[in-house]
Write a protein that holds these residues in place. Structure first.
Motif, PDB file in Angstrom:
ATOM      1  N   THR A   1      78.152   7.537 112.129  1.00 51.62           N
ATOM      2  CA  THR A   1      78.575   7.876 113.484  1.00 51.62           C
ATOM      3  C   THR A   1      77.717   7.096 114.479  1.00 51.62           C
ATOM      4  O   THR A   1      76.499   7.009 114.319  1.00 51.62           O
ATOM      5  N   THR A   2      78.356   6.538 115.493  1.00 53.13           N
ATOM      6  CA  THR A   2      77.633   5.867 116.563  1.00 53.13           C
ATOM      7  C   THR A   2      77.958   6.576 117.881  1.00 53.13           C
ATOM      8  O   THR A   2      78.623   7.611 117.897  1.00 53.13           O
ATOM      9  N   LYS A   3      77.512   6.003 118.968  1.00 58.72           N
ATOM     10  CA  LYS A   3      77.780   6.620 120.263  1.00 58.72           C
ATOM     11  C   LYS A   3      79.222   6.406 120.727  1.00 58.72           C
ATOM     12  O   LYS A   3      79.709   7.141 121.581  1.00 58.72           O
ATOM     13  N   GLU A   4      79.925   5.412 120.142  1.00 56.43           N
ATOM     14  CA  GLU A   4      81.277   5.128 120.616  1.00 56.43           C
ATOM     15  C   GLU A   4      82.340   5.137 119.513  1.00 56.43           C
ATOM     16  O   GLU A   4      83.522   5.040 119.825  1.00 56.43           O
ATOM     17  N   TYR A   5      81.962   5.240 118.267  1.00 59.23           N
ATOM     18  CA  TYR A   5      82.953   5.293 117.201  1.00 59.23           C
ATOM     19  C   TYR A   5      82.341   5.881 115.934  1.00 59.23           C
ATOM     20  O   TYR A   5      81.119   5.978 115.792  1.00 59.23           O
ATOM     21  N   THR A   6      83.234   6.250 114.998  1.00 57.64           N
ATOM     22  CA  THR A   6      82.833   6.777 113.695  1.00 57.64           C
ATOM     23  C   THR A   6      83.584   5.998 112.626  1.00 57.64           C
ATOM     24  O   THR A   6      84.759   5.677 112.803  1.00 57.64           O
ATOM     25  N   CYS A   7      82.918   5.696 111.520  1.00 58.43           N
ATOM     26  CA  CYS A   7      83.533   4.905 110.461  1.00 58.43           C
ATOM     27  C   CYS A   7      83.362   5.591 109.111  1.00 58.43           C
ATOM     28  O   CYS A   7      82.277   6.100 108.787  1.00 58.43           O
ATOM     29  N   TYR A   8      84.432   5.590 108.321  1.00 64.32           N
ATOM     30  CA  TYR A   8      84.439   6.077 106.942  1.00 64.32           C
ATOM     31  C   TYR A   8      84.900   4.904 106.069  1.00 64.32           C
ATOM     32  O   TYR A   8      85.955   4.316 106.350  1.00 64.32           O
ATOM     33  N   TYR A   9      84.142   4.565 105.040  1.00 62.80           N
ATOM     34  CA  TYR A   9      84.506   3.352 104.310  1.00 62.80           C
ATOM     35  C   TYR A   9      84.274   3.498 102.807  1.00 62.80           C
ATOM     36  O   TYR A   9      83.507   4.354 102.345  1.00 62.80           O
ATOM     37  N   ALA A  10      84.955   2.622 102.076  1.00 63.54           N
ATOM     38  CA  ALA A  10      84.794   2.540 100.630  1.00 63.54           C
ATOM     39  C   ALA A  10      84.792   1.077 100.227  1.00 63.54           C
ATOM     40  O   ALA A  10      85.446   0.247 100.873  1.00 63.54           O
TER      41      ALA A  10
END
Length: 443
Positions: free
Chosen positions: A102-111
């Motif tokens: 999680t960042t201040k402007e977006y969230t990422c889920y990855y594989a």
């Protein structure tokens, strides 16, 4: 290259680039407004797949502080189809890996998986992000985990000083708050609050899916549509959400000094000021300036403070940029008794560059560092996947590699020196974590 949106109700696919330094990039906007971007690199045997959501900690209200990060933890805890163990074991059984941030402007889920296991990765990741049940016992379990994470962070003064500096620059604005939230906000947060944040914020128009590696774009799009079918992200037609507004600009605080008294063996200091946002064309000049000042072992600050005087083990400068704001700062970790000297030398070097600028030789070296670090950073599928998603999510376009390198090459000595004169002459805020009283540093 602009990423225009189709009329709601039909999917539209475009080829964005066929980059000689990479692979073919294609973009599809689904009827729901969700965007899928891929870069096909046949020479690879792996694929990185990421689901990026245009939601970060700055999108929280005060009582919600930490909700985006809390949710990131919970989305791997189980869906209507899979338990938490099944989510992790299905990917690990094929040697893959999953993670999120999680960042201040977006969230990422990855594989990241072998190319032959991409269908499995897409199914698992789409299920986890789109259809998490957020069970009450899992909320309580992860609350404890997050509180431990916050406590661990508080035990790392080298990390804590960056949060203190953000507060010095942004104050009570969401950009000045901890991404994790605090014990006071995470402890009372309810499942209902998190569920509301989840369903309000995680909508197809806010989501970009990106993949890079040995893949076929049409197959990825088909698998994504299958993975999202009959989930809350299988929605009515809509257009992609507009990019985060750059106006009005974030109001920063006047230059201030914040000290966090802590009995540490080493003092951690950050000196810096508000800078430019990520869409400012001067960001290429700022990258060069940053390299010259504190971007490597040959930089001015590293040479002056560490190599010549031995005052600090770690010293570097950095620039952080958001949609509507940014900072430029210098970090140093040193013995408490050397802080004043380190700060004096840092201020003197910043003032010198503001007044006199940099040299042609430094310009060439700074440009070379920018170009080299960018290209070398694209040598794995994960970094290429991230480039696709950030280009779409943050800029609304994917700048070809050759164009980006040309933009760096186009930076002139006057560009850098004009920016330095403006930026480095600004009043500086100071953040310090170490064995000092709160009033130990005066401006």
């Amino acid at each position: 290259m602009s990423s225009s949106s189709p009329a709601p109700g039909r999917a539209v696919t475009r080829t964005l680039s066929d980059d000689p330094l990479g692979g073919t990039v294609r973009r599809t906007v689904l009827p729901s407004g969700l965007r899928v971007l891929t870069e096909a690199i046949p020479a690879m045997r792996s694929v990185s797949f990421g689901i990026w959501v245009a939601v970060g900690s700055r999108d929280e209200t005060g009582p919600q502080a930490g909700a985006a990060h809390f949710l990131e933890h919970l989305l791997f805890k189980g869906t209507r189809k899979r338990t938490a163990l099944e989510i992790s074991s299905e990917i690990e059984a094929v040697g893959g890996e999953t993670n999120a941030f999680t960042t201040k402007e977006y969230t990422c889920y990855y594989a990241r998986v072998l190319d032959e296991d991409l269908p499995l990765a897409i199914d698992v990741m789409c299920d986890a992000v789109a259809d998490s049940v957020l069970a009450e016992p899992d909320v309580e379990t992860e609350r404890g985990v997050i509180l431990e994470e916050i406590a661990m962070h508080d035990d790392e003064p080298g990390d804590e000083v960056h949060d203190l500096f953000a507060r010095a620059i942004y104050g009570d604005h969401p950009l000045g708050r901890l991404i994790s939230g605090t014990e006071d906000t995470v402890t009372p947060m309810t499942r209902r609050q998190i569920q509301g944040f989840y369903r309000k914020r995680y909508t197809p128009p806010q989501i970009v899916i990106a993949a890079a590696g040995n893949l076929d774009h049409a197959a990825v799009v088909k698998l994504v549509r299958q993975g999202l079918r009959d989930t809350p992200l299988d929605t009515d037609p809509a257009a992609p959400a507009p990019h985060r507004s750059t106006t009005p600009a974030v109001r920063t605080k006047p230059a201030t000094t914040l000290v966090e008294p802590k009995e540490t063996e080493q003092a951690h200091v950050i000196l810096g000021c508000p800078a430019i946002d990520r869409t400012d064309d001067r960001r290429f000049a700022l990258g060069v300036l940053n390299n010259v000042l504190g971007g490597g072992m040959s930089s001015r600050l590293f040479q002056e403070i560490r190599e010549q005087r031995g005052l600090a083990y770690s010293v570097y400068s950095y620039a952080s940029q958001y949609a509507d704001s940014g900072v430029f700062a210098v970090y140093a970790g040193c013995a408490p008794g050397k802080v004043d000297e380190v700060l004096d030398l840092t201020r003197a070097e910043l003032a010198r560059v503001a007044a006199e600028g940099i040299t042609e030789a430094e310009l060439a070296r700074g440009k070379g560092m920018s170009k080299g670090s960018f290209v070398l950073g694209l040598e794995d599928t994960g970094s290429r996947m991230s480039r696709l998603a950030k280009g779409e999510l943050l800029y609304g376009n994917l700048m070809p590699v050759d164009e980006l390198l040309a933009r760096v090459d186009a930076v002139t000595l006057a560009d850098v020196n004009e920016l330095a004169a403006e930026l480095l002459a600004r009043p500086m805020s100071l953040a310090v974590v170490g064995p000092f009283d709160e009033g130990a540093f005066t401006r």
